[in-house]
Design an enzyme around this catalytic site. Structure first.
Site, PDB file in Angstrom:
ATOM      1  N   LYS A 245       0.823  -0.992  -0.106  1.00 24.42           N
ATOM      2  CA  LYS A 245      -0.001  -0.054  -0.031  1.00 24.42           C
ATOM      3  C   LYS A 245       0.892   1.346  -0.111  1.00 24.42           C
ATOM      4  O   LYS A 245       0.241   2.344  -0.323  1.00 24.42           O
ATOM      5  CB  LYS A 245      -0.881   0.130   1.303  1.00 24.42           C
ATOM      6  CG  LYS A 245      -1.662  -1.340   1.638  1.00 24.42           C
ATOM      7  CD  LYS A 245      -2.743  -1.546   0.383  1.00 24.42           C
ATOM      8  CE  LYS A 245      -3.887  -2.253   0.668  1.00 24.42           C
ATOM      9  NZ  LYS A 245      -3.510  -3.821   0.882  1.00 24.42           N
TER      10      LYS A 245
HETATM   11  C1  LIG Z   1      -4.242  -5.001   0.585  1.00 28.78           C
HETATM   12  C2  LIG Z   1      -3.410  -6.137   0.709  1.00 28.78           C
HETATM   13  C3  LIG Z   1      -3.897  -7.408  -0.314  1.00 28.78           C
HETATM   14  C4  LIG Z   1      -5.013  -7.082  -1.259  1.00 28.78           C
HETATM   15  O1  LIG Z   1      -4.728  -6.382  -2.268  1.00 28.78           O
HETATM   16  P1  LIG Z   1      -6.024  -5.787  -3.069  1.00 28.78           P
HETATM   17  O2  LIG Z   1      -5.740  -4.669  -3.790  1.00 28.78           O
HETATM   18  O3  LIG Z   1      -7.012  -5.157  -1.819  1.00 28.78           O
HETATM   19  O4  LIG Z   1      -6.502  -6.750  -3.714  1.00 28.78           O
HETATM   20  C5  LIG Z   1      -2.857  -8.409  -0.340  1.00 28.78           C
HETATM   21  N1  LIG Z   1      -1.694  -8.405   0.555  1.00 28.78           N
HETATM   22  C6  LIG Z   1      -1.700  -7.699   1.428  1.00 28.78           C
HETATM   23  C7  LIG Z   1      -0.336  -7.487   2.291  1.00 28.78           C
HETATM   24  C8  LIG Z   1      -2.212  -6.411   1.706  1.00 28.78           C
HETATM   25  O5  LIG Z   1      -2.006  -5.349   2.473  1.00 28.78           O
END
Ligand SMILES: *Cc1c(COP(=O)(O)O)cnc(C)c1O
Length: 488
Positions: A115
């Protein structure tokens, strides 16, 4: 270049579109849809030229195609702000070859999850957008998190002038490290609220708050429904491909697969946009945990959220309503049809689509299989977190079923230290996480793996808890009101 208009996924485009900066500022469209560009732009596939670019230059070449009403200075300043000194690897998102697979490591940012890549840039895009549109009211960012978005968004928006951020997380649905990272968040404009419920409850609550009127306050979103989150994620798909070309692992133009651990469908959708822009992608394998709504969808064409959410060791994927899937549905069926399907989803919790896209495949892993993946990779000398393990195992299932010979990149979304309590017992059955506790699991992981504890995790033990509000999902609106009134 002429400006790229953005439309709602639920519009028939009879009304004029909005600018990219307006889409970033608003987050979602007034009709409840998500903003999408009028068309997905193409990137000139000059692999020789692109391979010479740094991550930041490549980011500029891609983002300028989406954020067409931002000036070159605004974009470049934003990109510098996002990637100078905030990532602890010179490649920002390195690709490593381990255990017979390629892993695209997206966890070298401040909060140790993917993120960070987009959320280090979004605040800057939003600030510039507010200036362009003459917004003088304070902007409040409302965000629901399954664990990792919250911390990354808090870090991104902390102490930004004329902005505040409120994060709602499922009180019992995140890992200890994720929770501690949020509860110790500093910054005078940050608010963290636990919700008695799961991520879907928190996400629904936030959507409801957007749909009511709030005076003197401009609300926006840092969730992956914001196009300002999606576009920066396209960059690392290209970057990874170019890196593999540079290392002679992939021939320029050769198609490869990406396997993405998926929850809200934001990360993998960026991979789809990269493919549509011209990146040679054969398949995007959507990897689910036991909340396998999406892998079912790609196998049957039926989306059905009528099941109970299970708590897994990959909590950032414990989601039944994957918001960004709406953008794929739109790409495949258009606005009118999407509006109808989303109404069906609201009313009955399901819809069905004649899925013609061969771009995607779906597989899911059980908890046991997830632990097995972690152990297998660890025994081959590499440590992965629970989410990455879901992708690794899902790809093996996919390959065994389909005999697909393309090279594959497993998208590694978080540091294993964020999920130490689940990772430790997976690699060494002698350890019981209930006995270890959160801090004990972190120490045990360091001992077993020999990999140093990231400072973001070790410092958590010494930081005071600064947030302690918890509420029912039904009261989220009231909590937002009281925070806003207190600020005034
Ligand atoms: C948010 C997240 C996901 C999922 O990603 P999306 O974009 O919501 O599909 C997978 N792994 C981790 C560690 C995340 O923080």
């Amino acid at each position: 270049m002429t400006d790229m208009p953005y439309y709602s996924t639920r519009s028939d485009r009879s009304e004029p579109g909005v600018s990219s900066s307006y889409a970033v500022l608003r987050g979602t469209a007034p009709d409840g849809g998500l903003y999408v560009p009028a068309e997905i732009p193409a990137l000139e596939p000059d692999w020789g030229f692109l391979a010479t670019l740094s991550y930041k230059r490549l980011a500029y070449e891609i983002l300028k195609l989406y954020f067409t009403d931002y000036s070159e200075e605004e974009l470049r300043a934003g990109i510098d702000f996002a990637y100078d000194g905030k990532f602890n690897h010179p490649d920002i998102t390195p690709v490593v070859k381990e255990s017979g697979a390629f892993f695209l490591e997206l966890f070298h940012g401040k909060t140790l999850a993917f993120k960070d890549v987009a959320l280090s840039l979004l605040p800057h895009l939003m600030k510039a957008a507010a200036e362009k549109h003459g917004v003088t009211d304070e902007i409040t960012i409302l965000t629901a998190t399954s664990g990792d978005t919250g911390k990354a968004a808090l870090e991104g928006f902390r102490d930004m002038e004329n902005m505040s951020i409120i994060v709602f997380y499922p009180e019992k649905g995140v890992s200890s490290a994720q929770k501690m990272q949020m509860l110790t968040q500093e910054g005078k404009n940050t608010y963290v609220v636990g919700v008695r419920g799961n991520f879907d409850d928190a996400q629904r609550g936030v959507k409801e708050i957007f749909n009511r009127k709030t005076e003197n306050r401009f609300l926006s979103s840092a969730n992956s429904i914001n196009i300002g989150r999606l576009a920066p994620q396209i960059v690392y798909y290209f970057h990874a491909y170019l890196k593999l070309c540079g290392e002679g692992e992939v021939a320029p133009g050769e198609k490869i697969n990406f396997t993405v651990p998926t929850g809200n469908f934001g990360n993998i959708l960026a991979g789809y946009y990269a493919k549509e822009m011209g990146l040679p992608v054969n398949r995007l394998v959507c990897a689910s945990n036991q909340n396998n709504v999406l892998s079912d969808f790609f196998n049957t064409g039926k989306y059905d959220r009528n099941r109970s959410l299970v708590k897994t060791c990959s909590p950032s994927m414990d989601i039944l309503v994957s918001s960004n899937l709406e953008r794929l549905v739109y790409a495949l069926t258009g606005g009118r049809r999407t509006a109808g399907l989303m109404r069906e989803l609201d009313e009955s919790g399901r819809y069905e689509l004649d899925l013609q896209s061969r771009a995607f495949a779906g597989e899911f892993l059980t908890e046991e299989e997830t632990r097995d993946s972690i152990r297998e990779v660890f025994e081959n000398g590499y440590l992965i977190d629970t989410h990455t393990a879901v992708a690794y195992g899902a790809y093996k299932k996919y390959r065994d079923k389909n005999g697909d010979k393309h090279k594959n990149v497993v998208v590694a979304t978080a540091s294993p230290y964020k999920f130490a309590e689940a990772v430790v017992p997976a690699i060494n059955r002698q350890y019981d996480h209930q006995v270890l506790g959160a801090a004990g699991a972190v120490r045990a992981l360091a001992r077993i793996s020999g990999i140093p504890i990231p400072y973001q995790i070790s410092q958590l033990n010494f930081m005071p808890i600064l947030h302690n509000t918890v509420c029912d999902a039904a009261d989220m609106g009231k909590v937002v009101d009281s925070i806003i009134n207190r600020e005034r």
